[in-house]
Scaffold this active site. Structure first.
Site, PDB file in Angstrom:
ATOM      1  CE  LYS A  47       2.726   0.184   6.990  1.00 51.46           C
ATOM      2  NZ  LYS A  47       1.829  -0.489   6.023  1.00 51.46           N
ATOM      3  CB  SER A 122       0.886   2.301   3.342  1.00 48.33           C
ATOM      4  OG  SER A 122       0.647   1.070   3.997  1.00 48.33           O
ATOM      5  CB  SER A 146       0.447  -1.599   2.359  1.00 49.78           C
ATOM      6  OG  SER A 146      -0.299  -0.467   2.026  1.00 49.78           O
TER       7      SER A 146
HETATM    8  N1  GLN Z   1      -3.029   1.617  -1.320  1.00 51.41           N
HETATM    9  C1  GLN Z   1      -4.089   1.032  -0.574  1.00 51.41           C
HETATM   10  C2  GLN Z   1      -4.822   2.094   0.214  1.00 51.41           C
HETATM   11  O1  GLN Z   1      -4.457   3.218   0.110  1.00 51.41           O
HETATM   12  C3  GLN Z   1      -3.591  -0.055   0.309  1.00 51.41           C
HETATM   13  C4  GLN Z   1      -3.006   0.417   1.584  1.00 51.41           C
HETATM   14  C5  GLN Z   1      -2.575  -0.704   2.472  1.00 51.41           C
HETATM   15  O2  GLN Z   1      -2.494  -1.859   2.071  1.00 51.41           O
HETATM   16  N2  GLN Z   1      -2.388  -0.363   3.723  1.00 51.41           N
HETATM   17  O3  GLN Z   1      -5.739   1.839   0.893  1.00 51.41           O
END
Ligand code: GLN
Length: 432
Positions: A47, A122, A146
């Site tokens: 990532k 994400s 995410s």
């Molecule tokens: N969807 C969540 C957010 O927008 C989690 C994102 C993540 O785990 N990095 O914060």
């Protein structure tokens, strides 16, 4: 096939998926990687918020579009030491802020298992590159879901360890008290193998835990036995799940677990609903503070000049809440709510070995759908954020499909019960 040829093929196929931001054609990350070790011959994706020396580590943002990392994150060092062949840097929501993979400066990621739909976020590229078969395993990060959310949407396995089990050194923070690095693979064995490779105490990360070496042998200690395992299921899951198809798949999964010898026990999580606002308040404040270093002097662009709408929203709200904090109106309350959620989860887990439930409340939307209200996007995270607020281990394993779209079962354990969670996922995968 040679890696070079493979990369050409991936480049061609990925034009449609957009799972990679950087394909390492020059082999910068594969230099000096031994031809032996636990990950020998395995293709790995990383990532874009995890530093890989010599590659652009952009966090999916224009802010860092020219940032070539001068060092390897601890997890990357470990992957290389075990012979993992890194192919490049994967697409993601900008600075990991998102649930759909659409906020990336580099464009959205398509879902290889449900084309034309979001891959989730994400860690969109981490899930999609594994689902498309471009890589065997990938690294992702999970602050509020995410890893688990895109794993569910793309029909792959994703695992987020207990907070402190994997070093965060070299990770570009989103919200440091919640972020953990974890693994993606097409099956539980490989997800456990990657996890076993990247875990361990790291003096460079002060939140890293020092545990018995045997604790970290997740692959070696995998055990699919489900007899006698107590599995908790909360009513609230049925109430908050928005898609009837997902509900059906999850109840089928419960039947499958029960036929395999587990005991299903009702538990209650009455404050599940407050987890979302609690999470976002925490994130805004921590994210605002994490982004102060992107002032245009050290790392390319000033973040406020370069970022997209969602990142800017978080910075502005985080700044506002931090300024108002003398009154203790928001953040202090959010911390209190966080303790309540942690206690509720730990009470529920006292009665059982693991909790199982849906990973996401709804199916991935079609790419290009306009979502004006951020609350609609945040709603994807209702079942995943409580786990991060409490620092627990949790993973997602494919459970079935709804109209051809995958959905995953989330398994959550007590802190440091990572092995148990993996074992239940492994058992579930095999009893289908
Ligand atoms: N969807 C969540 C957010 O927008 C989690 C994102 C993540 O785990 N990095 O914060």
């Amino acid at each position: 096939m040679e890696i070079g040829e493979m990369l050409n093929e991936i480049e061609e196929k990925d034009k449609k998926i957009n799972s990679f931001i950087v394909l390492d054609k020059k082999g910068i990350s594969r230099r000096d990687v031994p031809n032996k070790g636990k990950l020998k011959n395995l293709l790995v994706g990383v990532k874009s918020n995890i530093n890989v020396e010599g590659l652009i580590t952009s966090a999916g943002s224009k802010t860092l579009e020219n940032y070539i990392s001068p060092y390897d994150a601890t997890v990357v060092e470990k992957v290389k030491a075990e012979g993992g062949q890194i192919l490049g840097m994967l697409n993601m929501d900008e600075f990991a802020c998102g649930s759909s993979g659409e906020t990336s400066f580099y464009g959205a990621t398509d879902n290889p298992s449900a084309r034309g739909h979001i891959s989730g976020g994400s860690s969109s590229g981490s899930a999609a590159s594994v689902a498309a078969g471009f890589v065997d395993i990938s690294l992702g990060t999970d602050t509020g879901g995410s890893i688990r959310n895109p794993a569910s949407h793309c029909g792959v396995v994703g695992f987020k360890p207990t907070y402190g089990v994997v070093s965060r050194y070299g990770l570009i923070d989103m919200a440091m008290s919640l972020d953990q690095i974890g693994s993606f693979a097409r099956d539980v064995e490989k997800a456990a193998l990657l996890l076993e490779t990247i875990t361990g105490y790291d003096p460079k990360d002060e939140t890293s835990l020092k545990l018995d070496p045997e604790f970290y042998r997740f692959f070696k200690n995998l055990n699919p036995g489900l007899k006698g395992i107590k599995v908790g299921y909360a009513d609230e899951f049925d109430r908050l799940v928005q898609d009837k198809g997902i509900k059906k798949v999850i109840h089928k999964a419960l039947n499958r677990l029960s036929s395999a010898g587990t005991e299903i026990i009702d538990v209650s999580l009455p404050n599940l609903e407050i987890a979302l606002p609690t999470y976002y308040l925490n994130v805004y404040v921590e994210f605002f503070s994490a982004t102060r270093k992107y002032d245009g002097r050290r790392y390319g662009h000033r973040i406020e000049d370069a970022c997209g709408e969602e990142v800017l929203r978080r910075i502005l709200l985080g700044s506002y809440i931090s300024q108002k904090e003398y009154s203790g109106k928001y953040y202090k309350k959010a911390l209190m709510a966080r303790s309540l959620i942690r206690k509720e989860l730990s009470d529920a887990l006292k009665k059982v070995d693991v909790l199982v439930g849906p990973t996401v409340p709804k199916l991935p939307h079609k790419l290009g759908t306009k979502i004006e209200d951020p609350m609609i996007m945040y709603a994807y995270d209702v079942f995943t954020v409580p786990v991060n607020l409490a620092g627990l281990p949790a993973g997602t394993v494919p459970a079935g499909k709804v109209n051809g779209i995958p959905t995953g079962l989330q398994v959550t354990g007590k802190a440091l019960d990572d092995q148990k969670v993996l074992n239940v996922m492994y058992g579930f995968e095999q009893c289908g």
